[in-house]
Design an enzyme around this catalytic site. Sequence first.
Site, PDB file in Angstrom:
ATOM      1  N   LYS A  61       0.976  -1.214   0.032  1.00 42.24           N
ATOM      2  CA  LYS A  61       0.029  -0.130  -0.080  1.00 42.24           C
ATOM      3  C   LYS A  61       1.021   1.100  -0.109  1.00 42.24           C
ATOM      4  O   LYS A  61       0.555   2.202  -0.701  1.00 42.24           O
ATOM      5  CB  LYS A  61      -0.787   0.071   1.297  1.00 42.24           C
ATOM      6  CG  LYS A  61      -1.490   1.249   1.601  1.00 42.24           C
ATOM      7  CD  LYS A  61      -2.379   1.389   2.737  1.00 42.24           C
ATOM      8  CE  LYS A  61      -1.570   1.494   4.160  1.00 42.24           C
ATOM      9  NZ  LYS A  61      -1.352   2.933   4.600  1.00 42.24           N
ATOM     10  N   ASN A  62       2.047   1.138   0.852  1.00 46.82           N
ATOM     11  CA  ASN A  62       2.752   2.446   0.981  1.00 46.82           C
ATOM     12  C   ASN A  62       3.798   2.780   0.004  1.00 46.82           C
ATOM     13  O   ASN A  62       4.402   3.806  -0.158  1.00 46.82           O
ATOM     14  CB  ASN A  62       3.490   2.422   2.378  1.00 46.82           C
ATOM     15  CG  ASN A  62       2.210   2.553   3.321  1.00 46.82           C
ATOM     16  OD1 ASN A  62       1.097   2.981   3.201  1.00 46.82           O
ATOM     17  ND2 ASN A  62       2.725   2.531   4.739  1.00 46.82           N
TER      18      ASN A  62
ATOM     19  N   ARG B 284      -4.615  10.438   4.299  1.00 45.87           N
ATOM     20  CA  ARG B 284      -3.545  11.575   4.511  1.00 45.87           C
ATOM     21  C   ARG B 284      -2.548  11.495   3.421  1.00 45.87           C
ATOM     22  O   ARG B 284      -2.253  12.496   3.069  1.00 45.87           O
ATOM     23  CB  ARG B 284      -2.745  11.211   5.788  1.00 45.87           C
ATOM     24  CG  ARG B 284      -3.635  11.368   7.106  1.00 45.87           C
ATOM     25  CD  ARG B 284      -2.927  11.417   8.344  1.00 45.87           C
ATOM     26  NE  ARG B 284      -2.024  12.712   8.367  1.00 45.87           N
ATOM     27  CZ  ARG B 284      -0.794  12.436   7.897  1.00 45.87           C
ATOM     28  NH1 ARG B 284      -0.228  11.513   7.417  1.00 45.87           N
ATOM     29  NH2 ARG B 284      -0.100  13.719   7.838  1.00 45.87           N
TER      30      ARG B 284
ATOM     31  N   CYS C  22      -4.501  12.214  12.790  1.00 41.20           N
ATOM     32  CA  CYS C  22      -5.258  10.941  12.788  1.00 41.20           C
ATOM     33  C   CYS C  22      -4.987  10.321  14.211  1.00 41.20           C
ATOM     34  O   CYS C  22      -4.463  10.867  15.039  1.00 41.20           O
ATOM     35  CB  CYS C  22      -4.773   9.977  11.759  1.00 41.20           C
ATOM     36  SG  CYS C  22      -3.291   9.289  12.151  1.00 41.20           S
TER      37      CYS C  22
ATOM     38  N   ARG D 165       0.607  14.419  13.085  1.00 40.39           N
ATOM     39  CA  ARG D 165       0.804  14.137  11.826  1.00 40.39           C
ATOM     40  C   ARG D 165       1.121  15.401  11.055  1.00 40.39           C
ATOM     41  O   ARG D 165       0.661  15.805   9.994  1.00 40.39           O
ATOM     42  CB  ARG D 165      -0.063  13.265  10.935  1.00 40.39           C
ATOM     43  CG  ARG D 165      -0.405  12.091  11.660  1.00 40.39           C
ATOM     44  CD  ARG D 165       0.819  10.983  11.849  1.00 40.39           C
ATOM     45  NE  ARG D 165       0.795  10.428  10.476  1.00 40.39           N
ATOM     46  CZ  ARG D 165       0.430   9.380  10.010  1.00 40.39           C
ATOM     47  NH1 ARG D 165      -0.670   8.898  10.388  1.00 40.39           N
ATOM     48  NH2 ARG D 165       0.811   8.882   8.803  1.00 40.39           N
TER      49      ARG D 165
ATOM     50  N   ASP E 266       4.965   0.234  12.205  1.00 44.86           N
ATOM     51  CA  ASP E 266       3.720  -0.273  11.665  1.00 44.86           C
ATOM     52  C   ASP E 266       3.583  -1.575  11.980  1.00 44.86           C
ATOM     53  O   ASP E 266       2.773  -2.497  11.875  1.00 44.86           O
ATOM     54  CB  ASP E 266       3.537  -0.244  10.095  1.00 44.86           C
ATOM     55  CG  ASP E 266       3.510   1.090   9.744  1.00 44.86           C
ATOM     56  OD1 ASP E 266       3.723   1.261   8.276  1.00 44.86           O
ATOM     57  OD2 ASP E 266       3.231   2.070  10.468  1.00 44.86           O
TER      58      ASP E 266
ATOM     59  N   VAL F 122       8.526   6.576  16.913  1.00 47.31           N
ATOM     60  CA  VAL F 122       8.101   7.384  15.854  1.00 47.31           C
ATOM     61  C   VAL F 122       6.819   8.302  16.077  1.00 47.31           C
ATOM     62  O   VAL F 122       6.859   9.667  15.505  1.00 47.31           O
ATOM     63  CB  VAL F 122       7.847   6.530  14.629  1.00 47.31           C
ATOM     64  CG1 VAL F 122       7.556   7.218  13.240  1.00 47.31           C
ATOM     65  CG2 VAL F 122       9.081   5.676  14.181  1.00 47.31           C
TER      66      VAL F 122
ATOM     67  N   ARG G  80      -8.406  -0.537   5.105  1.00 45.47           N
ATOM     68  CA  ARG G  80      -7.450   0.473   4.591  1.00 45.47           C
ATOM     69  C   ARG G  80      -6.165   0.018   3.831  1.00 45.47           C
ATOM     70  O   ARG G  80      -5.623   0.464   2.825  1.00 45.47           O
ATOM     71  CB  ARG G  80      -7.133   1.649   5.255  1.00 45.47           C
ATOM     72  CG  ARG G  80      -8.427   2.444   5.781  1.00 45.47           C
ATOM     73  CD  ARG G  80      -8.402   3.640   6.618  1.00 45.47           C
ATOM     74  NE  ARG G  80      -7.015   4.411   5.933  1.00 45.47           N
ATOM     75  CZ  ARG G  80      -6.260   5.277   6.352  1.00 45.47           C
ATOM     76  NH1 ARG G  80      -6.559   5.831   7.650  1.00 45.47           N
ATOM     77  NH2 ARG G  80      -5.573   6.131   5.647  1.00 45.47           N
TER      78      ARG G  80
HETATM   79  C1  EPZ Z   1       4.423   6.883   6.275  1.00 40.00           C
HETATM   80  O1  EPZ Z   1       3.681   8.057   6.970  1.00 40.00           O
HETATM   81  C2  EPZ Z   1       3.539   5.619   6.360  1.00 40.00           C
HETATM   82  N1  EPZ Z   1       2.342   5.812   5.444  1.00 40.00           N
HETATM   83  C3  EPZ Z   1       3.088   5.189   7.499  1.00 40.00           C
HETATM   84  O2  EPZ Z   1       2.346   4.027   7.627  1.00 40.00           O
HETATM   85  C4  EPZ Z   1       4.314   4.861   8.602  1.00 40.00           C
HETATM   86  O3  EPZ Z   1       3.736   4.649   9.879  1.00 40.00           O
HETATM   87  C5  EPZ Z   1       5.054   6.002   8.736  1.00 40.00           C
HETATM   88  O4  EPZ Z   1       5.539   6.500   7.028  1.00 40.00           O
HETATM   89  C6  EPZ Z   1       6.491   5.789   9.247  1.00 40.00           C
HETATM   90  O5  EPZ Z   1       6.957   4.670   8.582  1.00 40.00           O
HETATM   91  C7  EPZ Z   1       2.469   6.193   3.942  1.00 40.00           C
HETATM   92  O6  EPZ Z   1       3.614   5.754   3.560  1.00 40.00           O
HETATM   93  C8  EPZ Z   1       1.495   6.350   3.213  1.00 40.00           C
HETATM   94  P1  EPZ Z   1       6.361  10.137   8.722  1.00 40.00           P
HETATM   95  P2  EPZ Z   1       4.173   9.285   7.007  1.00 40.00           P
HETATM   96  O7  EPZ Z   1       6.506  11.626   7.902  1.00 40.00           O
HETATM   97  O8  EPZ Z   1       5.020   9.472   5.756  1.00 40.00           O
HETATM   98  C9  EPZ Z   1       7.104  13.281  11.909  1.00 40.00           C
HETATM   99  C10 EPZ Z   1       0.647   2.694   7.736  1.00 40.00           C
HETATM  100  O9  EPZ Z   1      -0.221   2.090   9.027  1.00 40.00           O
HETATM  101  N2  EPZ Z   1       6.617  14.246  10.967  1.00 40.00           N
HETATM  102  O10 EPZ Z   1       7.561   9.117   8.301  1.00 40.00           O
HETATM  103  O11 EPZ Z   1       3.106  10.123   7.310  1.00 40.00           O
HETATM  104  C11 EPZ Z   1       5.654  12.611  12.261  1.00 40.00           C
HETATM  105  O12 EPZ Z   1       5.153  13.526  13.040  1.00 40.00           O
HETATM  106  C12 EPZ Z   1       0.969   3.956   7.960  1.00 40.00           C
HETATM  107  O13 EPZ Z   1       0.492   2.034   6.721  1.00 40.00           O
HETATM  108  C13 EPZ Z   1       7.283  15.708  11.107  1.00 40.00           C
HETATM  109  O14 EPZ Z   1       7.425  16.163  12.322  1.00 40.00           O
HETATM  110  O15 EPZ Z   1       5.273   9.623   8.464  1.00 40.00           O
HETATM  111  C14 EPZ Z   1       6.176  11.319  12.913  1.00 40.00           C
HETATM  112  O16 EPZ Z   1       6.413  11.657  14.281  1.00 40.00           O
HETATM  113  C15 EPZ Z   1       0.628   4.710   9.389  1.00 40.00           C
HETATM  114  N3  EPZ Z   1       7.208  16.548   9.984  1.00 40.00           N
HETATM  115  C16 EPZ Z   1       7.594  11.097  12.112  1.00 40.00           C
HETATM  116  O17 EPZ Z   1       7.964  12.445  11.492  1.00 40.00           O
HETATM  117  C17 EPZ Z   1       6.533  16.221   8.817  1.00 40.00           C
HETATM  118  O18 EPZ Z   1       6.797  17.021   8.010  1.00 40.00           O
HETATM  119  C18 EPZ Z   1       7.519  10.139  10.934  1.00 40.00           C
HETATM  120  O19 EPZ Z   1       6.521  10.444  10.153  1.00 40.00           O
HETATM  121  C19 EPZ Z   1       6.497  14.948   8.376  1.00 40.00           C
HETATM  122  C20 EPZ Z   1       6.569  14.033   9.648  1.00 40.00           C
END
Ligand code: EPZ
Length: 444
Positions: free
Chosen positions: A22-23, A101, A125, A130, A325, A347, A418
């Site tokens: 998916k990702n 998202r 969420c 996020r 995840d 994370v 999802r």
């Molecule tokens: C991706 O989300 C995945 N989703 C998530 O999978 C996964 O849990 C996550 O990466 C971490 O591996 C998709 O790829 C669609 P991040 P993403 O930006 O990109 C902070 C699932 O279950 N952050 O890597 O949204 C954030 O708050 C989903 O399939 C900032 O501070 O996650 C978090 O603490 C859930 N500023 C950390 O970084 C930003 O601009 C990692 O978030 C962006 C993120």
Amino acid sequence: MDKLRIHGPCRLEGTLRASGAKNASLPALAACLLTDGEVVLHHVPRVRDIVTMGKLLGHLGVEREEDPVADGGEPGALRLRANGNGSAPDEAPYELVKTMRAGVLTLGPLLARRGHARVSLPGGCAIGVRPVDQHLAGLEALGAEVDIDHGYIHASCEHLPGRRLQGARFRFGTRTVTGTENVLMAAVLARGTSVLENCACEPEIGDLVALLRSMGARIDDDGAGTLTVEGTDSLHGAEHRVIPDRIEAGTYLVGAVMTRGDVTVVGTRPADLAPLLEKLREVGADVTTRDGDGADDEGSIRVRHDGEIGARDLVTAPHPGFPTDLQAQYMALMTQASGAATVSETVFENRFQHVPELGRMGADIRIVRANYARVRGPSPLSGATVMATDLRASACLVLAGLVASGETLVDRIYHLDRGYERMESKLQRLGARVERTSNGSTAS
Ligand code: EPZ
């Protein structure tokens, strides 16, 4: 509202094929906005998030066709073509982005290809706030003007020479998967060279790099978080097979250990699951892997276990660390381990919502402090009606239901839908007694 009814305890045994990731599919779908050419994607799972992204792309003027299901039951290829005549809307509306998202991934490509974009702020969420500040900082580094008003991100590069983003050096303040993907997809059409540092290194990033290269992008990946991009004037269409879903595969492999079973996942890449496989070996499972020899044979992983499960501490981290995840699924496993194990979620700030639900089934879990819990086992779990709050918490509750005695009813499984393709039929094929009920009646 659909529910999953699970009769436990059971033992998972057999072979299943991993679906496409998916990702990896979500950024790949967004990448079609970067070209007028046809982008053909194979192995895209038919899960809710993909349907939502498809609707969003349709809203943005992308024509979509779907090939028939392939012989082995794999979903047919998706054929996407973004119309380049500029007549299509360039706004990703709140109604579509709020439920998924990853719609924010249309921001970078729209900005790079059309010179402007309006994308709803994705909002938070269940697992956290996020923020997308790093996405926006990266686009600003490439010269974009970014404003936020009425809950929408408005980005533009129409003030720049040729209405085109400019290559730049940018270092992410935190490792972000979709942030890396968004800025990378903008940089590939920028004028000049971009050096993106402290990028996320998840396998899904590597898959997007492969797709973009096949579209004509020039990207060097040092494999340690730095992506160097030579911007090109345009990209062409391509055909690409997305990688297998490592989180889906990992979920079933955790279930194999929990139920003292024997599960083989085929069509999966063992290297993508190295952190999990190392943990499963630590707790005592017998793990054997076979690397694939090419696109049609990604490889397989077999996990067997009998007897005690060792209690081992866990700390989640960005790749190559243990994936967040799979944290909830691992916590469910530790409820069956002999002894105490701590789970530290580094994370996301609110990813323990499965804890109270596991507690209702009889698990002994104490949240010692924010994002740090201690699990004592083994706890005999009893079936209960439990509620899912996010995608991976839902999967955790299903796994708990497999080992619980009696009937477990997992509510709100739209979360599961999802990101897990046909979960109940995959579990049934592994010997579990699981059925989907819709408003009380048992679905097929
Ligand atoms: C991706 O989300 C995945 N989703 C998530 O999978 C996964 O849990 C996550 O990466 C971490 O591996 C998709 O790829 C669609 P991040 P993403 O930006 O990109 C902070 C699932 O279950 N952050 O890597 O949204 C954030 O708050 C989903 O399939 C900032 O501070 O996650 C978090 O603490 C859930 N500023 C950390 O970084 C930003 O601009 C990692 O978030 C962006 C993120």
